[in-house]
Design a protein around this motif. Structure first.
Motif, PDB file in Angstrom:
ATOM      1  N   GLY A  30      27.339  17.579  20.411  1.00 32.77           N
ATOM      2  CA  GLY A  30      26.004  17.950  20.860  1.00 32.77           C
ATOM      3  C   GLY A  30      25.002  16.849  20.605  1.00 32.77           C
ATOM      4  O   GLY A  30      25.302  15.824  19.978  1.00 32.77           O
ATOM      5  N   SER A  32      22.313  14.666  19.029  1.00 34.38           N
ATOM      6  CA  SER A  32      22.128  14.381  17.603  1.00 34.38           C
ATOM      7  C   SER A  32      21.137  13.250  17.359  1.00 34.38           C
ATOM      8  O   SER A  32      21.049  12.747  16.238  1.00 34.38           O
ATOM      9  N   ASN A  37      18.895  20.392  16.873  1.00 33.65           N
ATOM     10  CA  ASN A  37      19.999  21.345  16.701  1.00 33.65           C
ATOM     11  C   ASN A  37      20.137  21.834  15.270  1.00 33.65           C
ATOM     12  O   ASN A  37      20.877  22.794  15.017  1.00 33.65           O
ATOM     13  N   ARG A  42      15.694  27.757  12.665  1.00 30.42           N
ATOM     14  CA  ARG A  42      16.475  28.407  13.713  1.00 30.42           C
ATOM     15  C   ARG A  42      16.888  29.805  13.243  1.00 30.42           C
ATOM     16  O   ARG A  42      17.604  29.958  12.261  1.00 30.42           O
ATOM     17  N   SER A  45      21.077  30.183  14.593  1.00 33.56           N
ATOM     18  CA  SER A  45      21.963  29.256  15.298  1.00 33.56           C
ATOM     19  C   SER A  45      23.325  29.894  15.511  1.00 33.56           C
ATOM     20  O   SER A  45      24.029  29.580  16.473  1.00 33.56           O
ATOM     21  N   PHE A  57      23.569  25.668  20.905  1.00 34.03           N
ATOM     22  CA  PHE A  57      23.225  24.279  20.602  1.00 34.03           C
ATOM     23  C   PHE A  57      22.856  23.579  21.893  1.00 34.03           C
ATOM     24  O   PHE A  57      23.136  24.064  22.994  1.00 34.03           O
ATOM     25  N   TYR A  58      22.206  22.428  21.778  1.00 36.49           N
ATOM     26  CA  TYR A  58      21.946  21.564  22.918  1.00 36.49           C
ATOM     27  C   TYR A  58      23.107  20.582  23.070  1.00 36.49           C
ATOM     28  O   TYR A  58      23.551  19.972  22.094  1.00 36.49           O
ATOM     29  N   VAL A  87      14.625  17.954  24.280  1.00 37.41           N
ATOM     30  CA  VAL A  87      15.319  17.749  23.001  1.00 37.41           C
ATOM     31  C   VAL A  87      14.723  16.604  22.189  1.00 37.41           C
ATOM     32  O   VAL A  87      15.070  16.439  21.019  1.00 37.41           O
ATOM     33  N   CYS A  93      13.769  24.043  19.187  1.00 37.29           N
ATOM     34  CA  CYS A  93      15.103  24.532  18.870  1.00 37.29           C
ATOM     35  C   CYS A  93      15.459  25.786  19.672  1.00 37.29           C
ATOM     36  O   CYS A  93      14.615  26.382  20.342  1.00 37.29           O
ATOM     37  N   TRP A 108      14.087  29.401  23.526  1.00 41.23           N
ATOM     38  CA  TRP A 108      14.321  27.966  23.307  1.00 41.23           C
ATOM     39  C   TRP A 108      13.158  27.136  23.831  1.00 41.23           C
ATOM     40  O   TRP A 108      12.342  27.602  24.623  1.00 41.23           O
ATOM     41  N   GLN A 405      25.924  19.967  11.708  1.00 46.22           N
ATOM     42  CA  GLN A 405      26.055  18.820  12.613  1.00 46.22           C
ATOM     43  C   GLN A 405      25.321  17.643  12.000  1.00 46.22           C
ATOM     44  O   GLN A 405      24.198  17.792  11.520  1.00 46.22           O
ATOM     45  N   VAL A 423      29.444  19.527  16.564  1.00 44.91           N
ATOM     46  CA  VAL A 423      28.887  20.719  15.933  1.00 44.91           C
ATOM     47  C   VAL A 423      30.048  21.472  15.290  1.00 44.91           C
ATOM     48  O   VAL A 423      31.116  21.632  15.890  1.00 44.91           O
TER      49      VAL A 423
END
Length: 429
Positions: A30, A32, A37, A42, A45, A57-58, A87, A93, A108, A405, A423
């Motif tokens: 994902g 980073s 993320n 969050r 998650s 996650f993205y 992002v 998030c 989101w 992550q 992730v």
């Protein structure tokens, strides 16, 4: 659905075991280049209902993706949605929750934006329906979306309406029978145009909603101060302090109960976490610098026999200072906290990351006696990661599973040139 993501991440039985014999379940690579993320606020998650765990996650391209697995499974089925987010701003998030009927609710990509919200087309489906409003009220300037599941399967949704230093806490409720949202509070905690509350919240085993918060006077994080508290026993309609005295709503700086008085410029961080023990007593985790010291330390604020007690964990050795705006690059993470009650008393587990320990996933075990034991849950660095975990799995089964992550955060909302990272779900033994 995108076929390249409709596959189990078939690393098969490559169970990556850390030095502490924890188990890492791979999800997918994902985004980073910042911590979007892996920010602490969050909510959630990861989330589990029955035997199905959902993760959000993205992707490496910034698409919102959902995954699911059987709770005893070793790989995730992943679906990349049609939605994306900015992002490059780590505030934006993804927060998710499963309602009592198994529908996935997702919010989101918010940092002072109109509400972005969607629901799965069927229970446990990874395909999201259209983006919709909830109530249409106070939904034009949203930040920090968070879901909480009530014991009856209905949901509570909290978010900030406004901006840093000038915002209010809004609460909505979702009814699984009507499948509709209504607004419980349009302004639960009032900044009075002078400040805003940065909160953390939890539900205890009786469905009482507990909220604590710091005040911030401006966009500058150094103006964070104090820790306040409120609770609701009727799903967010009415609120009281720890003595059972009713608040006249909205709560403001003059009427709030102060669990701890902490001056501005104390390196006090905002948006951390809280939990309760089996007796429903609130426990708040944060960090700040005591007067006369230059080293920020993790602290636990707890209500014991009607009195607020502050414990300085005191194990850190390195100083740092907090100031300015945007997402900061900080040598320690904001903490998460969970509690377990035993015949011998309460045990609190503080989950964190600290560059002093090699920026690994670490956990501090604190007993009522004051004894503190610290260990690392990974043998690799996680960069600028902050902890989030499967709150429902912990509540229902006492199992601790953490979203992990490695991410890199550049100070003041910058982005790093960092290759996509895997992730994981970390199953803590």
């Amino acid at each position: 659905m995108n076929n390249k993501f409709l596959l189990s991440i078939l690393l098969l039985t490559i169970f990556i075991t850390t030095a502490c014999a924890q188990k890492l379940i791979p999800v997918s690579k994902g985004w980073s280049n910042n911590s979007v993320n892996a920010v602490v606020f969050r909510q959630n998650s990861l989330v589990t209902r029955s035997d199905t765990q959902i993760v959000a996650f993205y992707t490496t391209e910034g698409k919102l993706a959902l995954g699911k697995r059987h709770i005893n499974g070793d790989s995730f089925l992943i679906n990349e949605s049609k939605y994306d987010g900015n992002v490059k701003d780590a505030h934006n998030c993804i927060s998710i929750m499963l309602d009592g009927d198994g529908y996935i609710h997702v919010s989101w990509d918010h940092h002072g934006h109109p509400l972005r919200y969607a629901r799965s087309i069927a229970p446990y489906s990874l395909e999201l329906g259209p983006k919709t409003e909830m109530t249409g009220q106070n939904e034009s300037n949203v930040t920090y979306p968070q879901f909480f599941k009530m014991p009856d399967g209905n949901l509570v949704f909290m978010f900030r309406d406004g901006q840093s230093g000038k915002g209010n806490l809004v609460m909505n409720k979702y009814d699984i029978k009507t499948q509709k949202w209504s607004q419980i509070q349009s302004n639960l905690i009032d900044g009075e145009g002078k400040r805003n509350a940065y909160w953390q919240a939890c539900l205890d085993n009786k469905g009482v909603i507990h909220v604590s918060w710091v005040w911030r006077e401006t966009w500058d994080v150094s103006t964070n101060h104090d820790m306040c508290y409120a609770r609701s026993k009727d799903g967010g309609v009415s609120w009281e302090n720890s003595k059972g005295e009713q608040y006249h709503l909205p709560i403001n700086a003059a009427s709030a109960e102060y669990a701890a008085k902490i001056p501005q410029k104390s390196e006090l961080i905002n948006q951390t976490s809280m939990t309760t023990n089996d007796a429903g007593e609130p426990v708040i985790a944060s960090y700040w610098r005591e007067q006369g010291s230059d080293i920020p330390q993790y602290h636990i604020i707890s209500l014991v026999d009607g009195k607020w007690i502050v414990k300085d964990l005191g194990f850190r050795k390195q100083a740092f200072s907090l100031s300015g705006g945007g997402t900061k690059r900080i040598p320690i993470s904001r903490p998460q906290i969970v509690a377990k009650s035993t015949k011998k008393g309460n045990i609190y587990y503080l989950i964190f990351r600290d560059e002093e320990r090699g920026a690994k996933v670490s956990i501090a075990e604190l007993k009522d006696s004051g004894k503190c034991k610290i260990s690392d849950l990974t043998d690799f660095t996680v960069g600028s990661w902050e902890p989030s975990f499967d709150t429902e799995l912990w509540k229902d089964k006492g199992l601790l599973q953490i979203f992990v992550q490695r991410v890199e955060q550049v100070d003041a909302e910058g982005t790093a040139n960092f290759e996509p990272q895997m992730v994981y779900v970390l199953e803590v033994k």
